[in-house]
Design an enzyme around this catalytic site. Sequence first.
Site, short mmCIF file in Angstrom:
data_model
loop_
_atom_site.label_atom_id
_atom_site.label_comp_id
_atom_site.label_asym_id
_atom_site.label_seq_id
_atom_site.Cartn_x
_atom_site.Cartn_y
_atom_site.Cartn_z
CE1 TYR A 295 4.02 -11.97 1.16
CE2 TYR A 295 4.60 -14.17 0.38
CZ TYR A 295 3.71 -13.00 0.77
OH TYR A 295 2.35 -13.60 0.54
CG ASP B 269 0.31 1.17 8.76
OD1 ASP B 269 0.29 -0.02 8.78
OD2 ASP B 269 1.44 2.11 8.45
CB ALA C 81 11.48 -14.81 6.90
#
Length: 349
Positions: A197, A105, A199
């Site tokens: 998103y 991740d 930004a």
Amino acid sequence: MELINDFLNLTAPFFTFFGLCFFLPPFYFFKFVQSIFSTIFSENLYGKVVLITGASSGIGEQLAYEYASKGACLALTARRKNRLEEVAEIAREVGSPNVVTVHADVSKPDDCRRIVDETISHFGRLDHLVNNAGIMQISMFEDIEEITRTRAVMDTNFWGSVYTTRAALPYLRQSNGKIVAMSSSAAWLTAPRMSFYNASKAALLNFFETLRIELGSDVHITIVTPGYIESELTQGKYFSGEGELIVNQDIRDVQIGAFPVTSVSGCAKGIVKGVCRKQRYVTEPSWFKVTYLWKVFCPEMIEWGCRLLFLSGHGTSEENALNKKILDIPGVRSALYPESIRTPEIKSE
């Protein structure tokens, strides 16, 4: 000091305009010649080691296949382990001589360091880092009750690329390698309901433009700013304001609407070609660059257009948005959307 600024306020626009009139023609001729040479001497990817984040679907998956078809060795990483293994197997069949997968991740700094460490441990080098991992959140800002739940967007889209780049940078310097930063046209074409998103992609764009200056010629950086590309995101898969993963094709229709969606395979081909030619920016489809010109010269028109297309005339409701109404016209959806992202009802017709 104020007198100097007042003087520059009056003279800078005038001299800039006429300076550009004289500077741009020879500059673009130089860039044209440079593009010819970069095409002729495009990088041979055979045996090069490429690390791709977010490789389990969408653009990341197709980039894996495109690099594999050119003989590159791949290190693929994503959160969905089973899907990642499927992509790796196809990449081997397509032509990659060596593929390794790392279940991780990128929003976690330790995972990013582990991704790079396992790549170097397996291959001994790194030539291309493709920062592709990203998630989308769609919600009006005022509808988000708990703002802290939006951190996942910035953690994955921005910080994930930063963490991985920092870990990989010493090895990329050694190989005089390349970084691919997957920003978005959303960095300047700021549609409503996508504030965080947008930004995150704008932050990514500015970060890698700054890093390009700091690194100079040691590591080449290509910043990718796609328009609407065939992927899970354009299938209507996104995170809500509450942080829940949702599949909603109605809101997808509002957010994409009348914009044509480009095939993900064509997008991947354009990206890899641009990276091998050392292009500073790659926009797919290329016509989407004109939206940046509108943003620079006519920002009010962009704002007005976004309100007209994405928002209802009666407020923020998506039911009556013009974008969605356009798609309801018979034949429009099939003309603008690839079959993979149309609704099941449209596919059956």
